[in-house]
Design a protein around this motif. Structure first.
Motif, mmCIF file in Angstrom:
data_model
loop_
_atom_site.group_PDB
_atom_site.id
_atom_site.type_symbol
_atom_site.label_atom_id
_atom_site.label_comp_id
_atom_site.label_asym_id
_atom_site.label_seq_id
_atom_site.Cartn_x
_atom_site.Cartn_y
_atom_site.Cartn_z
ATOM 1 N N THR A 1 -18.681 -31.009 9.292
ATOM 2 C CA THR A 1 -19.450 -30.434 10.378
ATOM 3 C C THR A 1 -18.798 -30.793 11.700
ATOM 4 O O THR A 1 -18.019 -31.729 11.783
ATOM 5 C CB THR A 1 -20.899 -30.965 10.376
ATOM 6 N N ALA A 2 -19.138 -30.061 12.709
ATOM 7 C CA ALA A 2 -18.564 -30.297 14.029
ATOM 8 C C ALA A 2 -19.345 -31.402 14.740
ATOM 9 O O ALA A 2 -19.932 -31.214 15.784
ATOM 10 C CB ALA A 2 -18.581 -29.012 14.846
ATOM 11 N N VAL A 3 -19.343 -32.563 14.152
ATOM 12 C CA VAL A 3 -20.016 -33.715 14.719
ATOM 13 C C VAL A 3 -19.176 -34.256 15.863
ATOM 14 O O VAL A 3 -17.955 -34.192 15.826
ATOM 15 C CB VAL A 3 -20.202 -34.820 13.641
ATOM 16 N N ASN A 4 -19.814 -34.803 16.862
ATOM 17 C CA ASN A 4 -19.098 -35.351 17.999
ATOM 18 C C ASN A 4 -18.342 -36.593 17.557
ATOM 19 O O ASN A 4 -18.879 -37.681 17.536
ATOM 20 C CB ASN A 4 -20.077 -35.676 19.125
ATOM 21 N N ASN A 5 -17.072 -36.414 17.192
ATOM 22 C CA ASN A 5 -16.247 -37.523 16.726
ATOM 23 C C ASN A 5 -15.195 -37.911 17.753
ATOM 24 O O ASN A 5 -14.210 -38.534 17.437
ATOM 25 C CB ASN A 5 -15.590 -37.189 15.386
ATOM 26 N N GLU A 6 -15.417 -37.545 19.013
ATOM 27 C CA GLU A 6 -14.438 -37.800 20.055
ATOM 28 C C GLU A 6 -14.226 -39.292 20.279
ATOM 29 O O GLU A 6 -13.145 -39.717 20.634
ATOM 30 C CB GLU A 6 -14.878 -37.140 21.359
ATOM 31 N N ASN A 7 -15.256 -40.091 20.087
ATOM 32 C CA ASN A 7 -15.123 -41.521 20.328
ATOM 33 C C ASN A 7 -14.362 -42.224 19.218
ATOM 34 O O ASN A 7 -13.823 -43.292 19.423
ATOM 35 C CB ASN A 7 -16.514 -42.159 20.485
ATOM 36 N N THR A 8 -14.334 -41.636 18.023
ATOM 37 C CA THR A 8 -13.689 -42.293 16.898
ATOM 38 C C THR A 8 -12.264 -41.808 16.664
ATOM 39 O O THR A 8 -11.507 -42.456 15.977
ATOM 40 C CB THR A 8 -14.500 -42.073 15.603
ATOM 41 N N THR A 9 -11.888 -40.679 17.224
ATOM 42 C CA THR A 9 -10.565 -40.125 17.013
ATOM 43 C C THR A 9 -9.677 -40.403 18.217
ATOM 44 O O THR A 9 -9.957 -39.950 19.313
ATOM 45 C CB THR A 9 -10.631 -38.599 16.777
ATOM 46 N N GLU A 10 -8.622 -41.159 17.977
ATOM 47 C CA GLU A 10 -7.642 -41.383 19.031
ATOM 48 C C GLU A 10 -6.581 -40.305 18.891
ATOM 49 O O GLU A 10 -5.972 -40.145 17.829
ATOM 50 C CB GLU A 10 -7.016 -42.757 18.892
ATOM 51 N N ILE A 11 -6.373 -39.560 19.944
ATOM 52 C CA ILE A 11 -5.413 -38.464 19.909
ATOM 53 C C ILE A 11 -4.076 -38.967 20.432
ATOM 54 O O ILE A 11 -3.962 -39.383 21.571
ATOM 55 C CB ILE A 11 -5.904 -37.275 20.743
ATOM 56 N N THR A 12 -3.092 -38.926 19.553
ATOM 57 C CA THR A 12 -1.729 -39.288 19.926
ATOM 58 C C THR A 12 -0.795 -38.175 19.461
ATOM 59 O O THR A 12 -1.162 -37.363 18.604
ATOM 60 C CB THR A 12 -1.311 -40.624 19.278
ATOM 61 N N ALA A 13 0.395 -38.155 20.013
ATOM 62 C CA ALA A 13 1.353 -37.087 19.698
ATOM 63 C C ALA A 13 1.695 -37.034 18.214
ATOM 64 O O ALA A 13 1.914 -35.949 17.668
ATOM 65 C CB ALA A 13 2.617 -37.268 20.528
ATOM 66 N N ASP A 14 1.701 -38.180 17.533
ATOM 67 C CA ASP A 14 2.057 -38.176 16.111
ATOM 68 C C ASP A 14 0.941 -37.625 15.220
ATOM 69 O O ASP A 14 1.162 -37.382 14.038
ATOM 70 C CB ASP A 14 2.474 -39.572 15.653
ATOM 71 N N LYS A 15 -0.242 -37.389 15.767
ATOM 72 C CA LYS A 15 -1.344 -36.813 14.997
ATOM 73 C C LYS A 15 -1.466 -35.303 15.205
ATOM 74 O O LYS A 15 -2.343 -34.670 14.651
ATOM 75 C CB LYS A 15 -2.660 -37.486 15.374
ATOM 76 N N ILE A 16 -0.575 -34.740 16.018
ATOM 77 C CA ILE A 16 -0.593 -33.307 16.288
ATOM 78 C C ILE A 16 0.428 -32.630 15.379
ATOM 79 O O ILE A 16 1.571 -33.062 15.280
ATOM 80 C CB ILE A 16 -0.272 -33.021 17.766
ATOM 81 N N ILE A 17 -0.008 -31.564 14.709
ATOM 82 C CA ILE A 17 0.880 -30.808 13.829
ATOM 83 C C ILE A 17 0.936 -29.355 14.295
ATOM 84 O O ILE A 17 0.157 -28.940 15.150
ATOM 85 C CB ILE A 17 0.409 -30.867 12.357
ATOM 86 N N ILE A 18 1.853 -28.613 13.732
ATOM 87 C CA ILE A 18 1.951 -27.176 14.005
ATOM 88 C C ILE A 18 1.446 -26.441 12.778
ATOM 89 O O ILE A 18 1.838 -26.741 11.655
ATOM 90 C CB ILE A 18 3.403 -26.758 14.302
ATOM 91 N N VAL A 19 0.531 -25.490 12.996
ATOM 92 C CA VAL A 19 0.069 -24.617 11.926
ATOM 93 C C VAL A 19 0.530 -23.201 12.254
ATOM 94 O O VAL A 19 0.728 -22.856 13.420
ATOM 95 C CB VAL A 19 -1.469 -24.664 11.741
ATOM 96 N N TYR A 20 0.721 -22.402 11.226
ATOM 97 C CA TYR A 20 1.249 -21.057 11.391
ATOM 98 C C TYR A 20 0.224 -20.038 10.901
ATOM 99 O O TYR A 20 -0.145 -20.045 9.731
ATOM 100 C CB TYR A 20 2.559 -20.900 10.607
ATOM 101 N N ASP A 21 -0.249 -19.199 11.811
ATOM 102 C CA ASP A 21 -1.116 -18.090 11.443
ATOM 103 C C ASP A 21 -0.219 -16.888 11.189
ATOM 104 O O ASP A 21 0.652 -16.571 12.003
ATOM 105 C CB ASP A 21 -2.102 -17.757 12.566
ATOM 106 N N TRP A 22 -0.425 -16.240 10.052
ATOM 107 C CA TRP A 22 0.398 -15.095 9.706
ATOM 108 C C TRP A 22 -0.493 -13.883 9.451
ATOM 109 O O TRP A 22 -1.650 -14.013 9.074
ATOM 110 C CB TRP A 22 1.275 -15.371 8.487
ATOM 111 N N SER A 23 0.071 -12.718 9.710
ATOM 112 C CA SER A 23 -0.627 -11.471 9.391
ATOM 113 C C SER A 23 0.427 -10.439 9.011
ATOM 114 O O SER A 23 1.567 -10.485 9.479
ATOM 115 C CB SER A 23 -1.461 -10.976 10.574
ATOM 116 N N VAL A 24 0.034 -9.562 8.134
ATOM 117 C CA VAL A 24 0.931 -8.496 7.701
ATOM 118 C C VAL A 24 0.106 -7.223 7.513
ATOM 119 O O VAL A 24 -1.000 -7.254 6.995
ATOM 120 C CB VAL A 24 1.695 -8.876 6.394
#
Length: 146
Positions: free
Chosen positions: A24-47
């Protein structure tokens, strides 16, 4: 027949994956530390083919290209598109956490991504842009209400 079975299997697997990883979209902002190594790239594709249109998300460019080829097998491809987005690794497996779309333009180029909260979006913009921001925007999903 073979294409229909393949399409049904892909749909079943995506529904199954979403059902077992329900968050669920629970407010987890206080528990998640955002650092560059936790960011990934995802690819949306369509055909778009002569038989219909298909789309999905993949964790690598190769997988996105493979899924396009598999989905459009035996059909004439009219148009195809693969776009990359930045997202927190923890949020990438849950499409319900794609609540905020963000885009940033810097002196070095542009980047875009999805976040589960506006604060996460701002933090990711700061990490991706290395503070050379010319402009940025954050758009909240119209389907989302807290």
């Amino acid at each position: 027949m073979k294409k229909s079975i393949l399409t049904l299997v892909m749909i079943a697997l995506s529904i199954s994956a979403n059902a077992t990883e329900k968050r669920t979209a629970v407010n987890n902002e206080n528990t998640t530390e955002i650092t560059a190594d936790k960011i990934i790239i995802v690819y949306d594709w369509s055909v778009k083919t002569d038989q219909g249109s298909y789309s999905g998300t993949a964790r690598s460019l190769e997988k996105a290209e493979s899924r396009i080829a598999m989905t459009a097998a035996g059909e004439i491809i009219l148009d195809k598109k693969i776009e990359s987005y930045y997202q927190l690794a923890d949020e990438a497996s849950n499409p319900m956490l794609r609540l905020y779309f963000w885009e940033v333009e810097t002196v070095n180029g542009t980047a875009k991504g999805f976040s589960g909260s506006e604060n996460h979006a701002l933090k990711m913009i700061q990490l991706i842009s290395t503070n050379d921001i010319l402009t940025y925007k954050i758009i909240r999903s119209a389907e989302f209400e807290r």
